[in-house]
Design an enzyme around this catalytic site. Sequence first.
Site, mmCIF file in Angstrom:
data_model
loop_
_atom_site.group_PDB
_atom_site.id
_atom_site.type_symbol
_atom_site.label_atom_id
_atom_site.label_comp_id
_atom_site.label_asym_id
_atom_site.label_seq_id
_atom_site.Cartn_x
_atom_site.Cartn_y
_atom_site.Cartn_z
ATOM 1 N N TRP A 1 4.175 -12.172 84.598
ATOM 2 C CA TRP A 1 4.766 -12.780 83.405
ATOM 3 C C TRP A 1 5.944 -13.652 83.860
ATOM 4 C CZ3 TRP A 1 9.837 -12.279 81.418
ATOM 5 C CH2 TRP A 1 10.049 -13.085 80.284
ATOM 6 N N GLU B 1 0.234 -12.786 81.783
ATOM 7 C CA GLU B 1 0.724 -12.430 80.444
ATOM 8 C C GLU B 1 1.263 -13.650 79.712
ATOM 9 O OE1 GLU B 1 3.731 -9.406 80.518
ATOM 10 O OE2 GLU B 1 3.976 -9.369 78.335
ATOM 11 N N LYS C 1 2.891 -15.718 76.219
ATOM 12 C CA LYS C 1 3.968 -15.490 75.254
ATOM 13 C C LYS C 1 4.110 -16.724 74.376
ATOM 14 C CE LYS C 1 8.742 -13.814 75.256
ATOM 15 N NZ LYS C 1 9.626 -12.900 75.979
ATOM 16 N N ASP D 1 0.530 -8.950 75.008
ATOM 17 C CA ASP D 1 1.706 -8.176 74.601
ATOM 18 C C ASP D 1 1.832 -8.322 73.092
ATOM 19 O OD1 ASP D 1 4.514 -7.762 73.830
ATOM 20 O OD2 ASP D 1 4.906 -7.550 75.974
ATOM 21 N N HIS E 1 4.191 -10.929 71.612
ATOM 22 C CA HIS E 1 4.168 -12.295 72.147
ATOM 23 C C HIS E 1 3.372 -13.274 71.312
ATOM 24 C CE1 HIS E 1 5.498 -11.166 76.495
ATOM 25 N NE2 HIS E 1 6.298 -10.708 75.561
ATOM 26 N N HIS F 1 0.066 -4.828 76.619
ATOM 27 C CA HIS F 1 1.458 -4.387 76.574
ATOM 28 C C HIS F 1 1.693 -3.949 75.139
ATOM 29 C CE1 HIS F 1 3.602 -6.196 80.325
ATOM 30 N NE2 HIS F 1 2.710 -5.285 80.620
ATOM 31 N N ASP G 1 10.304 -10.733 69.364
ATOM 32 C CA ASP G 1 9.758 -9.892 70.434
ATOM 33 C C ASP G 1 10.800 -8.840 70.823
ATOM 34 O OD1 ASP G 1 8.162 -9.032 72.557
ATOM 35 O OD2 ASP G 1 9.012 -10.510 73.927
ATOM 36 N N ASP H 1 10.718 -5.555 71.164
ATOM 37 C CA ASP H 1 10.356 -4.419 72.018
ATOM 38 C C ASP H 1 10.881 -3.080 71.515
ATOM 39 O OD1 ASP H 1 8.786 -5.612 74.262
ATOM 40 O OD2 ASP H 1 10.594 -6.825 74.477
ATOM 41 N N ASP I 1 5.185 -1.620 76.669
ATOM 42 C CA ASP I 1 6.301 -2.520 76.959
ATOM 43 C C ASP I 1 7.287 -2.487 75.795
ATOM 44 O OD1 ASP I 1 7.994 -4.387 77.948
ATOM 45 O OD2 ASP I 1 6.605 -6.083 77.881
#
Length: 413
Positions: free
Chosen positions: A180, A221, A223, A254, A257, A281, A289, A291, A321
């Site tokens: 990433w 990955e 985004k 993810d 993302h 993820h 984003d 998380d 993630d």
Amino acid sequence: MAYETAKMAFAEWGIDTEAAISKLATVPISMHCWQGDDVVGFEAQKEATSGGGIQATGNHPGRARNPDELRADLEFAYSMIPGRHRLNLHAMYLDSDENPDRDAIEYKHFSAWVDWARQQGLGLDFNPSLFSHPKADDNLTLSHPDQGIRSFWIEHCRRTRDIAARIGAEMGSPCVNNIWAPDGYKDTPIDRMAARARLEESLDLVLAKKHDPAHMLDAVESKLFGIGVEACTVGSHEFYMGYAIRNKTLLCLDMGHFHPTENIADKLSAIALSLPQILLHVSRPMRWDSDHVILQNDDIMSVAHELISADLLDRTCIGLDFFDATISRTTAWVIGTRNMQKALLRALLTPWDRLRSAEARLDFTARLSLTEEFKDLPFGQVWSEFCTRLDTPCGLHLIRDLETYQSHVTSRG
Ligand code: RNT
Ligand code: ZN
């Protein structure tokens, strides 16, 4: 006994709880090391930089400050999670007296992790770290216009592939190496194509060396946006989907993302037609984003639903993630990872035959009533039976153990 009653209740619907329990016990979750220390890593003379839009907020006591503390925290967390799992390491988490720059890391800087993982019965995955470094301060790495900076990051990524391949060989299980890169622009760029061409060229150089897929699997990955890269991310979904298909790498999706109203669940069956393997993820974006620790919410359930209904479990690597520094970091790992397992168990405990047949005869009324009624089956009894069989606490016992461990690490400076 509560489980026996639950088993019968599911059996009435044609659902075999024993089969679900056995299946779930075989699904490894790749738990991310970076929840344990707020994505800081173990490089000496760490610059006070957190570039790349990765931000852990909060200062709850107990952050792991070195590899031994992180391993102790991980050992505790894994003991609270039923089943055998994996650890997802980032290159900035080296364990060594030497302090190589990112373009000089070698397997020996990570061998302590391999020894430990082997002893713990864990699998290992790996990632280049293209952020929190002075050469990533512009939020441009593999697509940087400066050839020298690009070369630095290309070398870093090449080395992570070599290290991951050696890890996989040592462990006897393929190590997923996920790339990433934070590359993007805060404000609208003039030449997106030039940036994307540079990223593609760099990735081609990184991936040029062939490795045995029994040892290492490449993943990329994508985004959509991030803090500091609001206008354009060079490695967007379209960029990497095409790249992964052309180059036969895994594609990492993810959950944070994409556009905030987009759910990756719908993408899985579409992507699986063009790619043999997918990396996830699993995360919980809140407005961005962010998380957050994953919950048993609709987003996670839909992902689990798709993994089971599309029969993708065997070709999906499930990675997590999220990182939250306002709560106990070990609790975040344990609750988040168990939530992923709970989502999978719920999906495994679904009356698929009845639902598929209702859908096939366009009986959407039956599909709705079945879906809503089977939600009331005693899922919790099956989950606690799963925990008991795998020697893991649940409910108030789990909470007590989580609190006790946190109280031991609270005194860390
Ligand atoms: C960042 C990506 C990436 C990182 C980790 C630390 O937006 O999601 O996966 O979170 O590699
Ligand atoms: Zn991610």
